[in-house]
Design a protein around this motif. Structure first.
Motif, PDB file in Angstrom:
ATOM      1  N   ILE A   1     -14.939  -2.539   2.275  1.00  0.00           N
ATOM      2  CA  ILE A   1     -13.770  -1.853   2.227  1.00  0.00           C
ATOM      3  C   ILE A   1     -13.731  -0.533   3.250  1.00  0.00           C
ATOM      4  CG2 ILE A   1     -12.770   0.102   0.545  1.00  0.00           C
ATOM      5  CD1 ILE A   1     -13.607  -1.686  -1.750  1.00  0.00           C
TER       6      ILE A   1
ATOM      7  N   SER B   1     -11.631   0.644  -5.467  1.00  0.00           N
ATOM      8  CA  SER B   1     -11.347   2.126  -4.863  1.00  0.00           C
ATOM      9  C   SER B   1     -10.640   2.028  -3.459  1.00  0.00           C
ATOM     10  CB  SER B   1     -12.665   2.730  -4.888  1.00  0.00           C
ATOM     11  OG  SER B   1     -13.490   1.992  -3.803  1.00  0.00           O
ATOM     12  N   ASN B   2      -9.695   3.074  -3.652  1.00  0.00           N
ATOM     13  CA  ASN B   2      -9.209   3.032  -2.340  1.00  0.00           C
ATOM     14  C   ASN B   2      -9.333   4.623  -2.067  1.00  0.00           C
ATOM     15  OD1 ASN B   2      -7.364   2.526  -0.222  1.00  0.00           O
ATOM     16  ND2 ASN B   2      -5.579   3.199  -1.181  1.00  0.00           N
ATOM     17  N   ASN B   3     -10.074   5.268  -2.411  1.00  0.00           N
ATOM     18  CA  ASN B   3     -10.385   6.582  -2.256  1.00  0.00           C
ATOM     19  C   ASN B   3     -11.826   6.952  -1.964  1.00  0.00           C
ATOM     20  OD1 ASN B   3     -10.743   9.611  -2.821  1.00  0.00           O
ATOM     21  ND2 ASN B   3      -8.658   9.691  -3.077  1.00  0.00           N
TER      22      ASN B   3
ATOM     23  N   ILE C   1      -6.794   0.364  -5.701  1.00  0.00           N
ATOM     24  CA  ILE C   1      -6.020  -0.608  -5.241  1.00  0.00           C
ATOM     25  C   ILE C   1      -6.276  -2.122  -6.133  1.00  0.00           C
ATOM     26  CG2 ILE C   1      -5.535  -0.299  -2.815  1.00  0.00           C
ATOM     27  CD1 ILE C   1      -8.240  -1.774  -2.251  1.00  0.00           C
TER      28      ILE C   1
ATOM     29  N   ASN D   1      -7.441   4.029   2.850  1.00  0.00           N
ATOM     30  CA  ASN D   1      -6.267   3.446   3.888  1.00  0.00           C
ATOM     31  C   ASN D   1      -6.138   4.540   5.135  1.00  0.00           C
ATOM     32  OD1 ASN D   1      -5.293   0.773   4.091  1.00  0.00           O
ATOM     33  ND2 ASN D   1      -4.835   1.130   1.825  1.00  0.00           N
TER      34      ASN D   1
ATOM     35  N   ASP E   1      -8.074   9.196   1.158  1.00  0.00           N
ATOM     36  CA  ASP E   1      -7.377   8.130   0.846  1.00  0.00           C
ATOM     37  C   ASP E   1      -8.006   7.055   1.973  1.00  0.00           C
ATOM     38  OD1 ASP E   1      -4.667   6.664  -0.256  1.00  0.00           O
ATOM     39  OD2 ASP E   1      -5.598   5.649   1.290  1.00  0.00           O
TER      40      ASP E   1
ATOM     41  N   THR F   1       0.668  -1.098   0.065  1.00  0.00           N
ATOM     42  CA  THR F   1      -0.011   0.156   0.068  1.00  0.00           C
ATOM     43  C   THR F   1       0.753   1.247  -0.135  1.00  0.00           C
ATOM     44  OG1 THR F   1      -1.126  -1.253   1.520  1.00  0.00           O
ATOM     45  CG2 THR F   1      -2.130   0.998   1.121  1.00  0.00           C
TER      46      THR F   1
ATOM     47  N   SER G   1       1.865   2.674  -3.132  1.00  0.00           N
ATOM     48  CA  SER G   1       0.809   2.791  -4.113  1.00  0.00           C
ATOM     49  C   SER G   1       0.924   4.367  -4.735  1.00  0.00           C
ATOM     50  CB  SER G   1      -0.466   2.377  -3.624  1.00  0.00           C
ATOM     51  OG  SER G   1      -0.971   3.114  -2.646  1.00  0.00           O
TER      52      SER G   1
END
Lengths: 528, 500
Positions: free
Chosen positions: B266, B132-134, B78, B197, B195, B65, B68
């Motif tokens: 997520i 998606s990571n956002n 992701i 994460n 973000d 991560t 990324s």
């Protein structure tokens, strides 16, 4: 091992093979189904050669990976108890298919597919040595039986089939939660295996023997399993589905229901409840025995007032299986051996009674006792067979029912877990009642003068019906005269189980004594 | 570096390309309807191949991560095995739906190619959700999916019920989107990061929780619950699924639901402590509180869905209500938040996709004009008039009930195991009670099909591509029910690579 595998999968293969046949050729379908079932029976007889009666453990074990991530495997095996029930299953299934020839007259192809599927699932229940696999077979039974009652049943068939389905499913879903909990607890806290989960029966058995589950939790697990099995047996307050299902099912359906399906409940009690939750079993034994005794008396009393022959036989099942449960929870060798032989007996005699009732029904299309009377004159051969089945069910010495009832009652009498002789004394009256309602029914149906002109021109048994009944009679007499050839198959397994329960009981008592001593010491210390 | 990343992003690129080009093809070849149909199926098949490829690639080459940021997507997307797994699921659902659609559209209404491109667009949205990571990318994915669904729901423009359902869905959906966006905005305000994460990491480590953060997370849960159709935000589902074109209802209630659950996995899952013994994540709004909230939502969803389904006489509506209950089952996996729970979600989503789409396809074959022949009583004696349809419907119903050996059972077993493992035994018991309730109405349909005599209305159905869907679905249910290890191992391996 290989023969076990064939015994299990041959009926399934037959069921799938029948799907390919043309549905306009009912004769071909019938004989194919019979062939598959009969070959399975022969193969299961061969199992006796491979089976070592002196070994109390599981034999002919077959293991294959199924779902490794939760340590569920395709595990099959057999010990003395399941051996007898397996033979009963293959035997009754063959008889059932033979008896279906006359009873089933519509949608034959679907019927024989269903009945072979049912045989597959029933065999699986007695062979499975993995809780998840056991549960899969246990639930799989619902589907074919549901259709057999619902499509080929009597007038109230829809009501009966739905009741059967819901009763059984309710019980088993709670068992499912208990299985999951047990698997998680054993895998994570006792074994610490990589999956953190196991449903392997061997592993569970040894793990729980060395690290018993805390009794508070064990009670709940015991109840969840017992609910499911007691509904199937059926034990007294959960029995209401049985008369409906039996009465509405077609004759072969009733035979297989009485012959094998009910045994699954009692088998589950022995195999899982006693084996996995010994402490809770000892604790609950008196309560369940009380229910069993109530069932014995209640079933007998209700049978007396029935006007429908089939319903009468159905209620007599409630009474007879009470003896089985009483024997199981006496936790003595005699009691358990009696319970197992009584399971086989009940399968044979009650199955045969249903066959006989079905034969009259095929001739007269009624089951009302008042419609009959004096049948012995027109059906002399039938009377003999019906009489043997009836006397076997009553418990006449020399026939099979006597052995089972005697052993279970004797076991309950000297049981230290139950701790009272009243269980035996009260349930012994059930034997008397059985004589009353069965002999009275027999008298009203078979003897006297023919009052109803419709009964005058009935045909006696044909060849196929002879062939259906003769094998059962052979076993009824065999068990009655020389039960040892059956008892010794299961003896070592039951002995091992009783020994284990005895050990648990004595260590329990010691622990209680120790506690008492400790509290006394403490109080003494406080006084000082 | 770029090519390296491209192989993971390829499924999304492909599906977007096929979705948009399908519209163009429609515009060029107005008369030929078959081309759009085959084009979209081929497109989905190619996307599946790309997704399988990226699935196995992600297993080998894991992108950490914290690296990324250096990728061209700047940590917006992701590339996890779990997302790739669901990519495949969405595409398979799409293929099954499209196969069943052709005959269905031809019969009652005009077949229009934009129908297929809308399905592809919604699948693109679902895939974006999975990757998606956002928060904003997640929002784009959800909206792309939802807007395609609004249009598809109202696709039968001349049918009042369809139009009504579309309007209802749109209005309520827009409202829920407002909640969702507001929640995201508040989280951004508090955490200072979009973000996912980083934001969730911030939320689980910061000492004192600002009020707006709690409100933000609450609004987010509400918005996502709406998309999942979880209690108490489930009221739209029965009406919409009832009014929508039948095949589309099957698609929305499976793939759409799986995508919404994936969004929850997520966003919400990282806030729930993974190990019940260690309460390391509870400094801010206690992770256990969120877990409890989701557990209560899950329990209520199961009960309400199944109890409401009990009294339905219309098969489509019954399945719509029961689909609410199935969302509750899926939520159990989030409550558990352990490997068995994630595998359970993945497996149950697959099983549910096959059984639900299959059941809706059968309804679509028997119904007329999106209204007639939908009652349970219309199915009387189906086993005599249409033995194949009755047998497959029987399989779907038994699987939905959770009777072995069908795949639905293994999924439920896994989910039960996961919640019991995380200490939520009561949730498992509620689920069991809900399943018991559900037996009654699923079996009711089987009774009607098998035990009753056929009525006067003889229904006809054209054999066609729909039968392929039914065949695939019923065979898959049996195979995955008897040999579940394949899917379970796949999802298990995928989730080990899920980026935390």
């Amino acid at each position: 091992m290989f023969p076990l595998f064939i015994t299990l999968f041959l009926p399934l293969a037959g069921s799938l093979f029948l799907l390919l046949l043309n549905k306009d050729k009912p004769k071909l379908i019938k004989y194919t189904a019979l062939g598959f079932s009969f070959v399975t029976f022969v193969v299961s007889l061969f199992l006796l050669f491979f089976f070592n009666q002196n070994n109390p453990n599981f034999q002919l074990v077959f293991e294959a990976v199924w779902i490794p991530s939760i340590d569920a495997g395709f595990r099959l095996g057999i010990d003395g108890m399941s051996m007898l029930l397996l033979l009963l299953t293959t035997f009754i299934s063959t008889i059932t298919i033979l008896s279906s020839f006359g009873a089933i007259e519509k949608r034959e192809k679907e019927y024989y597919v269903m009945i072979l599927l049912l045989q597959f699932a029933m065999t699986g229940v007695f062979l499975a040595l993995d809780l998840l696999l056991f549960f899969v077979f246990w639930e799989l039974i619902l589907i074919p039986m549901y259709f057999i009652i619902g499509i080929w049943g009597g007038k109230e068939r829809i009501y009966a089939s739905v009741k059967f389905f819901i009763f059984t499913a309710v019980g088993s879903l709670f068992m499912l939660v208990a299985i999951v909990w047990l698997g998680y607890y054993t895998g994570t806290y006792i074994l610490h295996n990589s999956a953190g989960f196991t449903t392997n029966f061997f592993v569970l058995k040894t793990a729980l023997l060395n690290h018993p589950i805390p009794i508070e939790v064990q009670r709940w697990l015991f109840l969840a399993f017992a609910l499911s099995f007691c509904i199937k047996v059926p034990l007294f307050p959960f029995h209401t589905w049985l008369p409906d299902a039996h009465t509405e099912a077609p004759t072969p359906g009733s035979v297989v229901l009485a012959g094998v399906l009910l045994k699954m409940g009692t088998y589950g009690l022995v195999r899982f409840n006693l084996e996995l939750f010994p402490q809770a079993s000892i604790e609950f034994a008196p309560y369940i025995a009380v229910l069993a005794v109530i069932g014995i008396i209640y079933g007998a009393l209700v049978s007396m007032v029935q006007t429908d022959v089939k319903r009468l036989v159905a209620f007599s099942s409630v009474s007879h299986l009470g003896f089985v449960v009483l024997g199981i929870f006496s936790m003595t060798i005699e009691g358990l051996q009696g319970a197992i032989i009584q399971m086989v007996n009940h399968g044979l005699t009650t199955g045969m009674l249903f066959l006989c009732v079905g034969m009259i029904y095929e001739r007269r299309h009624t089951r009302d006792i008042a419609e009959f009377g004096g049948l012995a004159r027109v059906l002399p051969v039938f009377t003999v067979f019906f009489g043997i089945a009836m006397l076997g069910s009553v418990g006449l010495p020399g026939l099979n029912g006597f052995i089972g009832e005697y052993l279970t009652l004797f076991g309950a009498f000297r049981s230290q877990v139950l701790g009272s002789q009243w269980y035996t004394i009260v349930s012994a009256t059930g034997v008397i009642f059985a004589a009353v309602y069965l002999l009275w029914m027999f008298q009203r149906v078979m003897f006297g003068t023919i009052t109803n002109p419709k009964n005058e021109n009935l045909e006696d048994l044909n060849k196929r019906e002879w062939l259906t009944l003769i094998p059962i009679v052979v076993f009824i007499v065999w068990i009655g005269v020389y039960p040892n050839s059956f008892l010794k198959i299961s003896e070592n397994s039951t002995r091992a189980l009783v020994k284990k329960l005895e050990l648990v009981r004595t260590s329990n008592n010691k622990r209680i004594e120790m506690k008492d001593v400790k509290t006394e010491q403490r109080s003494v210390y406080k006084d000082k | 570096m770029m090519g390296y990343e491209l192989q993971f992003i390829l499924p999304i690129i492909l599906i977007s390309f096929f979705a948009t080009s399908a519209i163009v093809i429609d515009a060029i070849l107005l008369k030929n309807k078959s081309i759009g149909f085959y084009y979209s199926i081929i497109g989905l098949a190619i996307t599946i191949i790309a997704a399988v490829y990226s699935l196995y690639k992600t297993n080998m080459a894991l992108i950490p991560t914290h690296h990324s940021d250096k990728l061209i997507t700047k940590g917006m997307l992701i590339f996890s095995g779990y997302a790739a797994f669901f990519d495949i699921l969405f595409c398979v659902a799409g293929i099954l739906t499209i196969l069943a659609s052709k005959q269905y559209l031809k019969r009652d209404y005009k077949e229009i190619n934009e129908y297929y491109s809308l399905i592809l667009l919604s699948i693109a949205g679902m895939m974006i959700i999975g990757h998606s990571n956002n928060l904003l990318v997640l929002f784009i994915g959800i909206e792309l999916m939802s807007i395609s669904f609004y249009i598809l729901t109202g696709f039968f423009r001349t049918n009042a019920r369809s139009v009504e359902a579309a309007l209802k869905y749109f209005l309520l959906g827009a409202f829920a989107t407002g909640f969702l966006l507001y929640g995201m905005a508040l989280i951004y305000g508090a955490a200072g990061n979009l973000d996912i994460n980083k934001a969730t990491f911030f939320m689980t480590t910061i000492g004192k929780a600002p009020l707006i953060l709690s409100i933000g997370v609450g609004l987010l849960i509400i918005g996502l619950s709406f998309k999942v159709a979880a209690f108490p935000f489930h009221q739209w589902a029965p009406d919409v699924y009832h009014g929508a074109p039948t095949v589309i209802a099957g698609f929305m209630s499976t793939a759409g639901k799986a995508a919404a659950i994936l969004a929850m996995v997520i966003v919400i899952r990282p806030l729930i402590p993974q190990n019940i013994d260690k309460h390391e994540l509870n400094q801010i709004f206690n992770g256990d509180t969120i877990r409890l909230i989701i557990a209560i939502i899950s329990a209520a969803t199961m009960l309400v869905g199944n109890i409401s389904a009990l009294v339905q006489k219309n098969v489509k509506r019954m399945l719509a209500y029961s689909s609410v209950a199935h969302a509750g089952y899926l939520l159990m996996g989030i409550v558990a938040n352990n490997p068995k729970g994630w595998d359970g979600i993945a497996f149950y989503a697959v099983a549910y996709m096959f059984m639900q789409i299959g059941a809706f396809v059968i309804i679509s074959l028997l119904e007329r004009n999106n209204e007639a022949n939908q009652d349970i009583s219309d199915y009387a004696g189906l086993s005599k008039t249409h033995p194949i349809l009755a047998a497959t419907m029987g399989i779907f119903m038994f699987s939905l009930t959770g009777i072995p050996p069908f795949a639905g059972f293994i999924g439920k077993y896994y989910l039960f195991a996961s919640v019991i493992e995380s200490g939520y035994v009561w949730l498992a018991i509620v689920a069991v009670i809900a399943s018991i309730i559900s037996i009654y109405f699923y079996i009711g349909l089987v009774i009607s099909m098998y035990f009753k005599e056929p009525g006067e209305k003889l229904q006809e159905s054209e054999k066609g591509l729909s039968y392929i869907t039914l065949g695939i679905a019923s065979v898959a249910l049996i195979i995955f029910g008897v040999f579940p290890s394949f899917i379970l191992n796949l999802s298990h391996r995928c989730f080990n690579l899920f980026l935390f």
